[in-house]
Write an enzyme that holds these catalytic residues in place. Structure first.
Site: not given
Length: 160
Positions: A82, A91, A94, A96
C-alpha cells in the site's frame, strides 16, 4: 477481549488475493476472525475513473487496544504494498477500522466509528451481512437502518 470491525478493500493487482492475504495477516497479528462477509464489488467511491473495488467486512476478537490495532493494520497495508498517493484512489489494499466494541474515540490518526461509513454503501452492504443489528454508537441506528437510509447510489454486488 475486544471486538474490532474491519473493512478490507482493494482494486489493484489481484484484489481477491490481496484481501485473502490481508485476512491471514490480520488473523496472525490482530486476533481471531469471528466472522467475515462475502466479497463485494463496486465502482470507486469519490474517484470514479479507476478499476472496480472489492470489499469484505470482518469481525475480529483481539486483546489489542484500538491504537495498537491501527498500527498493526497499517503495517499489514505497507507489507502488502500500500502507498498513499491519492485520497480515495486506487490501492493494492485498504484496511479500515469501522467499529471498536461500542466505543466512540478520536485521536489525531484514528476516528471510531469510521466517520464516513454511514455514507458508503460499499461499507454498509458487507457490514449488514455480518452485523446488521449492530447499533452505531453515535447515530443510534443499526447498520441495516443506516443502509436503508443511505443516499449513496453506488451499486454494491456480491462477487461470484
Amino acid at each position: 477481549m475486544n471486538q474490532i470491525y474491519i473493512l478490507l478493500g482493494a482494486n489493484l493487482g489481484n484484489p481477491t488475493a490481496q484481501i485473502a492475504q490481508a485476512s491471514i495477516l490480520l488473523q496472525d497479528r490482530v486476533g481471531r476472525i469471528l466472522t467475515s462477509s462475502a466479497l463485494y464489488v463496486s465502482e470507486g467511491w469519490g474517484v470514479k475513473d479507476q478499476p472496480l473495488f472489492y470489499n469484505q467486512a470482518l469481525v475480529i476478537e483481539t486483546n489489542h487496544d484500538k491504537q495498537t490495532c491501527l498500527t498493526l493494520c497499517q503495517e499489514i497495508e505497507t507489507e502488502l504494498g500500500r502507498t498513499r498517493l491519492v485520497k480515495w484512489g486506487a490501492r493494492l489494499i485498504d484496511i479500515d477500522i469501522i467499529y471498536f466494541n461500542e466505543e466512540v474515540y478520536e485521536s489525531e490518526d484514528l476516528v471510531i466509528p469510521h466517520p464516513l461509513m454511514q455514507f458508503r454503501n460499499f461499507v454498509l452492504v458487507p457490514l449488514c451481512e455480518i452485523a446488521a443489528d449492530y447499533i452505531h454508537p453515535l447515530l443510534l441506528q443499526t447498520n441495516r437502518q443506516l443502509l436503508n437510509n443511505s443516499e449513496d447510489e453506488l451499486v454494491v454486488k456480491k462477487y461470484t
